[in-house]
Design a protein around this motif. Structure first.
Motif, PDB file in Angstrom:
ATOM      1  N   ARG A 140      -3.365  14.358  14.050  1.00  0.00           N
ATOM      2  CA  ARG A 140      -2.289  13.477  12.799  1.00  0.00           C
ATOM      3  C   ARG A 140      -1.535  13.698  12.417  1.00  0.00           C
ATOM      4  NH1 ARG A 140       0.549  16.577   9.072  1.00  0.00           N
ATOM      5  NH2 ARG A 140       2.198  16.692  10.981  1.00  0.00           N
ATOM      6  N   ILE A 141      -0.629  13.372  13.056  1.00  0.00           N
ATOM      7  CA  ILE A 141       0.933  12.327  12.865  1.00  0.00           C
ATOM      8  C   ILE A 141       0.199  11.030  12.691  1.00  0.00           C
ATOM      9  CG2 ILE A 141       3.176  11.444  13.837  1.00  0.00           C
ATOM     10  CD1 ILE A 141       2.921  14.326  13.472  1.00  0.00           C
ATOM     11  N   LEU A 142      -0.922  10.387  13.386  1.00  0.00           N
ATOM     12  CA  LEU A 142      -1.052   9.024  13.892  1.00  0.00           C
ATOM     13  C   LEU A 142      -1.709   8.956  12.462  1.00  0.00           C
ATOM     14  CD1 LEU A 142      -0.953   5.952  14.569  1.00  0.00           C
ATOM     15  CD2 LEU A 142      -2.563   6.758  16.797  1.00  0.00           C
ATOM     16  N   THR A 143      -2.814   9.247  12.004  1.00  0.00           N
ATOM     17  CA  THR A 143      -3.089   8.841  10.927  1.00  0.00           C
ATOM     18  C   THR A 143      -2.611   9.191   9.704  1.00  0.00           C
ATOM     19  OG1 THR A 143      -4.728  10.664  11.414  1.00  0.00           O
ATOM     20  CG2 THR A 143      -5.207  10.014   9.460  1.00  0.00           C
ATOM     21  N   ALA A 144      -1.678  10.029   9.566  1.00  0.00           N
ATOM     22  CA  ALA A 144      -0.528  10.148   8.298  1.00  0.00           C
ATOM     23  C   ALA A 144       0.251   8.740   7.978  1.00  0.00           C
ATOM     24  CB  ALA A 144       0.282  11.508   8.917  1.00  0.00           C
ATOM     25  N   VAL A 145       0.942   8.269   9.177  1.00  0.00           N
ATOM     26  CA  VAL A 145       1.845   7.693   9.812  1.00  0.00           C
ATOM     27  C   VAL A 145       0.769   6.094   9.170  1.00  0.00           C
ATOM     28  CG1 VAL A 145       3.246   5.325  10.776  1.00  0.00           C
ATOM     29  CG2 VAL A 145       3.519   8.324  11.232  1.00  0.00           C
ATOM     30  N   ALA A 146      -0.289   5.955  10.203  1.00  0.00           N
ATOM     31  CA  ALA A 146      -1.595   4.789   9.186  1.00  0.00           C
ATOM     32  C   ALA A 146      -1.583   4.443   8.158  1.00  0.00           C
ATOM     33  CB  ALA A 146      -2.471   5.032  10.356  1.00  0.00           C
ATOM     34  N   LEU A 147      -2.039   5.971   7.778  1.00  0.00           N
ATOM     35  CA  LEU A 147      -2.426   5.595   6.167  1.00  0.00           C
ATOM     36  C   LEU A 147      -1.743   5.580   5.342  1.00  0.00           C
ATOM     37  CD1 LEU A 147      -4.845   9.573   6.031  1.00  0.00           C
ATOM     38  CD2 LEU A 147      -5.513   7.258   5.719  1.00  0.00           C
ATOM     39  N   THR A 148       0.134   5.405   5.923  1.00  0.00           N
ATOM     40  CA  THR A 148       1.129   4.535   4.406  1.00  0.00           C
ATOM     41  C   THR A 148       0.879   3.198   4.553  1.00  0.00           C
ATOM     42  OG1 THR A 148       2.692   4.410   6.259  1.00  0.00           O
ATOM     43  CG2 THR A 148       2.584   6.681   5.248  1.00  0.00           C
ATOM     44  N   LYS A 149       0.117   2.379   5.724  1.00  0.00           N
ATOM     45  CA  LYS A 149      -0.515   1.299   5.433  1.00  0.00           C
ATOM     46  C   LYS A 149      -1.626   0.841   5.414  1.00  0.00           C
ATOM     47  CE  LYS A 149       3.030  -0.961   7.509  1.00  0.00           C
ATOM     48  NZ  LYS A 149       3.772  -2.598   8.564  1.00  0.00           N
ATOM     49  N   THR A 150      -3.161   1.333   5.772  1.00  0.00           N
ATOM     50  CA  THR A 150      -3.999   1.162   5.429  1.00  0.00           C
ATOM     51  C   THR A 150      -5.678   1.876   5.403  1.00  0.00           C
ATOM     52  OG1 THR A 150      -6.091  -0.413   6.483  1.00  0.00           O
ATOM     53  CG2 THR A 150      -4.473   1.057   7.828  1.00  0.00           C
ATOM     54  N   GLN A 151      -5.876   1.877   4.705  1.00  0.00           N
ATOM     55  CA  GLN A 151      -7.522   3.035   4.263  1.00  0.00           C
ATOM     56  C   GLN A 151      -8.432   2.360   5.273  1.00  0.00           C
ATOM     57  OE1 GLN A 151      -6.669   5.149   1.685  1.00  0.00           O
ATOM     58  NE2 GLN A 151      -4.977   4.227   1.520  1.00  0.00           N
ATOM     59  N   ASP A 152      -8.355   1.532   5.649  1.00  0.00           N
ATOM     60  CA  ASP A 152      -9.675   1.056   6.060  1.00  0.00           C
ATOM     61  C   ASP A 152     -10.435   1.296   7.792  1.00  0.00           C
ATOM     62  OD1 ASP A 152     -11.135  -1.974   6.059  1.00  0.00           O
ATOM     63  OD2 ASP A 152     -10.323  -1.787   8.625  1.00  0.00           O
TER      64      ASP A 152
END
Ligand code: GLN
Length: 345
Positions: A322-334
């Motif tokens: 959950r943490i990595l998904t939330a952080v990663a989504l701040t940069k990319t949706q790909d």
């Protein structure tokens, strides 16, 4: 922050030449208090203020010049993204100061691994960031908080802890915040890394045995200074006879991503698969994780991730995914980029 405290003058003079470690206190059992010395498990968390915690442990002044800040005073199960962001920004701000050598975050153990992993991803500094908690309140017989805190200050004050990302020090062990998880409750040896601890801290000296190979802190593409909000990411847990109700409700609530805490190798019950594929077709990211605390989830094993455009969580447990998904989504949706991020961090 409603308190900024320093050690007593004599201890201060003694500590003046030593590395400056800032203790950010957020609550948890390490700041807990029970009715009697027999209450090792029944007590109230997040009671004792940071100045009292530090005053009760004058030995820290032999290691470092320690200052404390009361960042929050909560039980860690009640952490929200707001606390994560506020804490992360404060850690980054303090580490920019030349006179700050390292940070200790005192924290409840329930979500310690989530906050630790978050800081590991977003703090752009190689200075030590050490998270610590305890399993027994300070009022209990054989309380573990004092030695855990002393060890945490000692690791944060050391030079050899630099460049290793956010660390969790508990029960004499030094863990990377990325790998460690609370796998046992009640017992003091609660924190386990499936790939092993990085080392141990004994009588103020660190003994290292391995170093993290995943990207973190200064090698991370994420920086807390550029993150002001985290998207809604929720976890759906599966088991035999699971109803689709939770996944349906999450989809209807408009979450940006669902981490599926699957059974075994991240398997997804046949009643849940059509719900998740429907949601991912509409743009909700699906991350396939496992409720099993060891091993990892392989891409296209159990489910055709390429076909469904799902991402696998590698070896991250659902709460860390959950943490990595939330952080990663701040940069990319790909989804290809998101999968790369899950392999690399
Ligand atoms: N051992 C603990 O710190 C647990 C206390 C509380 N549930 C918390 O996480 O803050």
């Amino acid at each position: 922050r409603d308190a900024s405290v320093e050690a007593a003058p004599a201890a201060q003079a003694q500590a003046a030449s030593k590395p400056h470690v800032v203790v950010l206190a957020t609550g948890g059992t390490i700041a807990g208090a029970g009715a009697s010395a027999l209450n090792s498990a029944s007590y109230t968390a997040a009671k004792v203020p940071v100045d009292k915690l530090l005053a009760g442990l004058p030995e820290v002044n032999e290691i470092a010049r320690v200052t404390g800040e009361q960042t929050f005073q909560i039980a860690s199960e009640s952490f929200t993204n707001q606390e994560l962001l506020g804490l992360g920004k404060r850690v980054a701000e303090l580490l920019k100061q030349d006179d700050v050598h390292g940070i200790v975050v005192t924290h409840g153990t329930d979500t310690l691994e989530e906050t630790g992993f978050f800081l590991n991803l977003v703090i752009p500094s190689d200075k030590p960031v050490v998270l610590v908690g305890s399993m027994r309140p300070g009022t209990a017989i054989s309380a573990d908080g004092a030695l855990n805190l002393l060890n945490a200050v000692s690791v944060a004050a050391s030079t050899d802890a630099r460049g290793k990302g956010a660390l969790i020090v508990m029960n004499d062990e030094i863990h990377t915040a990325r790998d460690v998880a609370k796998l046992i409750n009640i017992k003091t040896g609660a924190f386990v890394s499936q790939w092993g601890p990085l080392g141990m801290v004994v009588e103020g000296k660190n003994y290292w045995f391995r170093a993290p190979v995943k990207r973190h802190t200064t090698q991370s593409e994420f920086n807390i200074e550029q993150i002001d909000a985290l998207p809604a990411v929720e976890v759906a847990y599966s088991y035999g006879n699971v109803a689709p109700t939770v996944v349906e409700a999450l989809g209807a609530s408009g979450v940006k991503a669902i981490v599926h805490a699957g059974t075994g190798n991240g398997s997804v019950p046949n009643r849940i698969v059509p719900k998740l594929t429907e949601l991912s077709e509409k743009g909700t990211l699906v991350v396939r994780s496992s409720r099993v605390p060891g091993g990892f989830v392989l891409r296209n094993a159990e489910q055709p991730d390429d076909k469904y455009d799902w991402v696998v969580a590698h070896d991250l447990n659902p709460q860390k995914a959950r943490i990595l998904t939330a952080v990663a989504l701040t940069k990319t949706q790909d989804t290809k980029e998101l999968q790369r991020i899950f392999w690399e961090y």
